[in-house]
Design a protein around this motif. Structure first.
Motif, PDB file in Angstrom:
ATOM      1  N   UNK A  36       0.831  -1.195   0.000  1.00 23.82           N
ATOM      2  CA  UNK A  36       0.000   0.000   0.000  1.00 23.82           C
ATOM      3  C   UNK A  36       0.865   1.245   0.000  1.00 23.82           C
ATOM      4  N   UNK A  37       0.245   2.382  -0.216  1.00 20.69           N
ATOM      5  CA  UNK A  37       0.960   3.649  -0.282  1.00 20.69           C
ATOM      6  C   UNK A  37       1.509   4.047   1.083  1.00 20.69           C
ATOM      7  N   UNK A  38       2.482   4.960   1.108  1.00 19.35           N
ATOM      8  CA  UNK A  38       2.987   5.507   2.364  1.00 19.35           C
ATOM      9  C   UNK A  38       1.830   6.145   3.125  1.00 19.35           C
ATOM     10  N   UNK A 172      13.984  -5.353   2.784  1.00 22.15           N
ATOM     11  CA  UNK A 172      14.998  -5.259   1.722  1.00 22.15           C
ATOM     12  C   UNK A 172      15.008  -3.896   1.046  1.00 22.15           C
ATOM     13  N   UNK A 173      14.394  -2.884   1.676  1.00 22.03           N
ATOM     14  CA  UNK A 173      14.247  -1.576   1.028  1.00 22.03           C
ATOM     15  C   UNK A 173      15.586  -0.941   0.676  1.00 22.03           C
ATOM     16  N   UNK A 204       7.542  -3.360  -2.966  1.00 21.16           N
ATOM     17  CA  UNK A 204       8.031  -3.984  -4.185  1.00 21.16           C
ATOM     18  C   UNK A 204       7.025  -5.027  -4.664  1.00 21.16           C
ATOM     19  N   UNK A 205       6.065  -4.608  -5.488  1.00 22.36           N
ATOM     20  CA  UNK A 205       5.008  -5.509  -5.927  1.00 22.36           C
ATOM     21  C   UNK A 205       5.554  -6.690  -6.723  1.00 22.36           C
ATOM     22  N   UNK A 206       6.545  -6.441  -7.576  1.00 25.13           N
ATOM     23  CA  UNK A 206       7.097  -7.522  -8.396  1.00 25.13           C
ATOM     24  C   UNK A 206       7.684  -8.614  -7.522  1.00 25.13           C
ATOM     25  N   UNK A 207       8.418  -8.217  -6.484  1.00 21.72           N
ATOM     26  CA  UNK A 207       9.057  -9.200  -5.611  1.00 21.72           C
ATOM     27  C   UNK A 207       8.028  -9.991  -4.805  1.00 21.72           C
ATOM     28  N   UNK A 412      14.667   7.478  -1.176  1.00 20.65           N
ATOM     29  CA  UNK A 412      13.314   7.068  -1.564  1.00 20.65           C
ATOM     30  C   UNK A 412      13.113   5.561  -1.490  1.00 20.65           C
ATOM     31  N   UNK A 413      14.085   4.817  -0.970  1.00 25.58           N
ATOM     32  CA  UNK A 413      13.996   3.354  -1.020  1.00 25.58           C
ATOM     33  C   UNK A 413      12.873   2.811  -0.154  1.00 25.58           C
TER      34      UNK A 413
END
Length: 465
Positions: A36-38, A172-173, A204-207, A412-413
């Motif tokens: 979800x968003x920040x 993992x950010x 990280x949606x892909x991960x 921004x990580x």
């Protein structure tokens, strides 16, 4: 019986509700992703599950672990459960680990927290080896390890008692893609081996989609079925005119650094010009953060030379070094760790002005406006802000003394795609309006392609174009 059962969870900070009726399960051995968003409430969910909400926050609803109710427990009861039955892997291992003790000692302490002292050192050694930390590194201090190795130490501590549920909050950010995949694979393997349910919080949606049984999305404190909104930064190419350096703000020549007998930096050479954004990337442990620290110390380096606005910092007087520190300001990866939770935003932004004897009246409002935050934000505390808002406050504080150069370490990580794009646009706008230079450390290729005039790679302690 389910490992973790959450029903109708509500969390409020003062009069502001951040979670509204959140319900989900995490079964033994299952990986459930929460995204979800920040500001959507992801970290509030994690803190509520471990009884770590700050004073003044209220949690209502049902949380059950292996059938046992957790809502409303006293701290002495939580201390018997936390770390044994439910554990957490935090985003920033450098903040979570004590710099004063070796990693072996800290894992040993985690083993002893809920077990016998006898054999605890041997058990800690086996845990560290199981997460890929060789025996020769058990006596290392956290500052001597790379980000990926520090995160492995946190995983070893979290798995010390084979908990029923492991909560991993953006674990993992701050890692490069290769190390990120290694750490996520390790988390899943250990949880599957021990029958531990994994709640993986990530932007990280892909991960997470490749690993999770289910993906849950929080939006304004509620679980939704829609993917989180956000935009990826737009790629662009820097022209030769844009990349041309007119005046050197930072010059590094032959910079070398030894840590624990190992050469971390080896003859580093780089120049950042006025109004230029220089990207710096490289794998975890390549020495990127060490390079920024060497510049921030603004003292005589072990090897080489550092110049700020054409002046060799090694030859400056105390007053000269103080002025150089004003001209070079950092923006750290995790604003939650770098902002004092006991100070309001207004006091945080005003602090460097007072330190350097500069006028404060009206300046805080100007700085907040510069980073596109309303003036009323000055009365809030960091805990009441989203991740993107906290990072804007950190940038406002860095701008307080009108620096010539920002040193931005993965700024921004830890943010979702929309907040990441907002901070990237803010940095680009500051460069255009003020001529501010920036040395930007990032693993995010899109952010570097969007912002940087030049991208340098740090490999084996040396900078390469």
């Amino acid at each position: 019986m389910t490992g973790l059962r959450v029903r109708g969870l509500n969390v409020a900070f003062g009069g502001r509700r951040v979670l509204r009726g959140v319900s989900f399960d995490v079964e033994p051995g299952e990986t459930v992703a929460l995204t979800g968003a920040s500001g959507a409430g992801k970290s509030a969910t994690a803190l509520a599950l471990l009884g770590l909400l700050p004073r003044g926050a209220r949690a209502e609803g049902e949380i059950r672990l292996r059938g046992r109710p957790l809502t409303g427990l006293r701290e002495r009861d939580w201390s018997r459960i936390r770390g044994r039955d439910i554990a957490m892997v935090f985003q920033d291992p450098l903040a979570a680990l004590s710099p004063a003790f070796t990693v072996g000692a800290q894992v040993t302490e985690a083993v002893r927290a809920h077990g016998a002292r006898r054999g605890s050192r041997e058990r800690a050694a086996r845990l560290l080896e199981s997460v890929g930390i060789p025996h020769g590194r058990h006596r290392a201090y956290p500052g001597e390890l790379s980000g990926g190795m520090r995160q492995r130490v946190l995983i070893a501590m979290a798995m010390a008692h084979r908990p029923a549920v492991l909560v991993a909050d953006e674990p993992t950010a701050s890692l490069d893609p290769r190390t990120r995949d290694q750490v996520l694979d390790l988390l899943q393997e250990l949880c599957a081996e021990n029958g531990t349910g994994l709640l993986l919080i990530s932007h990280d949606l892909e991960a997470v989609r490749r690993r999770a049984t289910r993906v849950l999305t929080l939006h304004e404190g509620r679980l939704t079925g829609a993917p989180p909104l956000g935009t990826r930064p737009r790629r662009k190419g820097a022209s030769q005119e844009e990349a041309r350096v007119r005046e050197a703000v930072l010059t590094v020549r032959g910079l070398g650094c030894l840590r624990g007998g190992s050469r971390v930096l080896d003859g580093v050479e780089l120049v950042v010009g006025a109004g230029e954004i220089v990207g710096l990337t490289g794998t975890s442990g390549a020495g990127k953060t060490t390079l920024l620290r060497e510049v921030l110390r603004l003292e005589r380096p072990q090897e080489g030379r550092i110049e700020v606005c054409g002046q060799d910092v090694a030859g400056l007087s105390r007053a000269g070094r103080r002025e150089s520190r004003r001209l070079v300001q950092p923006v750290f990866q995790d604003p939650w760790a770098s902002l004092d939770p006991c100070m309001t935003v207004g006091r945080i932004v005003a602090e460097p002005l007072r330190v350097h004897g500069l006028p404060v009246k009206g300046r805080v409002e100007e700085l907040l406006a510069e980073v596109e935050l309303p003036a009323e934000m000055a009365r809030r505390y960091p805990r009441a802000l989203s991740g993107g808002q906290r990072q804007r406050v950190a940038i406002a504080r860095a701008l307080a003394c009108s620096p010539r150069l920002l040193l931005a370490d993965e700024p921004v990580s830890a943010l979702d795609a929309r907040a990441k794009a907002g901070i990237a646009a803010l940095l680009a706008g500051l460069r255009e309006r003020t001529g501010l230079a920036c040395l930007l450390v990032s693993h995010d290729e899109d952010v570097l392609a969007e912002l940087a005039d030049r991208i340098l790679v740090l490999r084996d302690g040396r900078v390469r174009p």
